[in-house]
Scaffold this active site. Structure first.
Site, PDB file in Angstrom:
ATOM      1  N   LEU A 105     -22.687 -13.050 -31.204  1.00 54.48           N
ATOM      2  CA  LEU A 105     -21.390 -12.806 -31.797  1.00 54.48           C
ATOM      3  C   LEU A 105     -20.686 -13.730 -32.306  1.00 54.48           C
ATOM      4  CD1 LEU A 105     -19.906 -10.009 -29.144  1.00 54.48           C
ATOM      5  CD2 LEU A 105     -20.930  -9.671 -31.292  1.00 54.48           C
ATOM      6  N   ASP A 106     -20.137 -13.906 -33.457  1.00 56.39           N
ATOM      7  CA  ASP A 106     -19.732 -15.086 -33.849  1.00 56.39           C
ATOM      8  C   ASP A 106     -18.420 -15.481 -33.087  1.00 56.39           C
ATOM      9  OD1 ASP A 106     -21.266 -14.737 -36.078  1.00 56.39           O
ATOM     10  OD2 ASP A 106     -19.769 -13.800 -37.243  1.00 56.39           O
ATOM     11  N   LYS A 107     -18.035 -16.838 -33.065  1.00 57.81           N
ATOM     12  CA  LYS A 107     -16.900 -17.152 -32.332  1.00 57.81           C
ATOM     13  C   LYS A 107     -15.671 -16.373 -32.426  1.00 57.81           C
ATOM     14  CE  LYS A 107     -14.443 -21.706 -31.155  1.00 57.81           C
ATOM     15  NZ  LYS A 107     -14.439 -23.113 -31.691  1.00 57.81           N
ATOM     16  N   HIS A 187     -24.576 -13.565 -39.350  1.00 55.31           N
ATOM     17  CA  HIS A 187     -23.068 -13.144 -39.897  1.00 55.31           C
ATOM     18  C   HIS A 187     -23.416 -11.794 -40.580  1.00 55.31           C
ATOM     19  CE1 HIS A 187     -20.937 -16.665 -38.534  1.00 55.31           C
ATOM     20  NE2 HIS A 187     -21.679 -17.339 -39.418  1.00 55.31           N
TER      21      HIS A 187
END
Length: 242
Positions: A105-107, A187
């Protein structure tokens, strides 16, 4: 299972460092099948033997699994080179050196993140061949349209790479959507909407395979998977529970 050293087995079970386990054994606090064991190098099959430490039975298990409600601001990593890792959120009793995040999961993305120590389970859950569903809730800068729903369902290319069909559902406010994908490219959700001329302003993963983010798991909190949850994950990728 091959025989393993006592210190290795108890360290794997989270009962301390090998140095600490040597102290436990020397103190006469470890029993295997009812027999006092003071030598931390003692070898035995932990799947067949009864283990007692400090008067309590310890149940052996080969692998461990957690679910975490990831907040924004943490990186999906077990190291801190590029930011604060998600493992920093785990309580002390669940800290391990062998946690592996299942997918990323992205930041700035929140939601359900699974952690496991089983490499084969990790591989299957994240490999496109097994088509494990990931469901996201997203908020968009502009309303999504029925044309977006159709485009996602048909599948399209993203920077020259073909995507598997995805399921896009619109809420009453079409700037709020849910999206189901079966792969995990870099992403991917944000890039898919960008390819349609839109922008994701908020993203949360709400389900991974058969597991949904529990309503009672507060953001930043984690818990071990229950037995039926573990079984459902293994079944989803054609593996026996272990």
């Amino acid at each position: 299972m091959a025989k393993e050293r006592l210190d290795k087995v108890l360290a794997h079970l989270g009962l301390g460092s090998r140095k600490e386990i040597h102290r436990l054994a020397r103190a006469g606090l470890v029993y295997i099948d009812g027999q006092l064991v003071r030598d931390a190098a003692f070898k035995f099959d932990p799947t067949l033997c009864r283990i007692e430490v400090n008067g309590e039975e310890v149940v052996y298990r080969a692998f461990f699994h957690l679910m975490l409600h990831k907040p924004a601001g943490y990186i999906t990593s077990t190291g801190d080179r590029d930011g604060q890792p998600v493992t920093a959120l785990l309580p002390e009793e669940w800290q391990r050196d062998d946690w592996m995040p299942v997918g990323r999961l992205d930041k700035d993305t929140e939601g359900l993140l699974l952690l496991t120590t089983d490499g084969e389970l990790l591989h299957r859950l994240t490999h496109p061949r097994w088509k494990v569903k990931k469901r996201y809730y997203a908020e968009l800068a502009s309303p999504a349209t029925p044309a977006d729903v159709e485009a996602f369902a048909l599948g399209f290319e993203l920077d020259g790479e073909p995507l598997q069909p995805a399921e896009l559902s619109l809420h009453a406010d079409p700037r709020k959507v849910e999206l189901v994908i079966r792969e995990g490219k870099y992403h991917q959700v944000k890039r898919m909407f960008a390819a349609r001329g839109n922008h994701v302003t908020y993203l949360r993963r709400i389900a991974f395979g058969p597991l949904a983010l529990p309503s009672d798991l507060a953001i930043g909190e984690s818990r071990p998977l229950e037995a039926d949850e573990e079984r459902s994950l293994y079944e989803a990728v054609g593996l026996p529970s272990r």
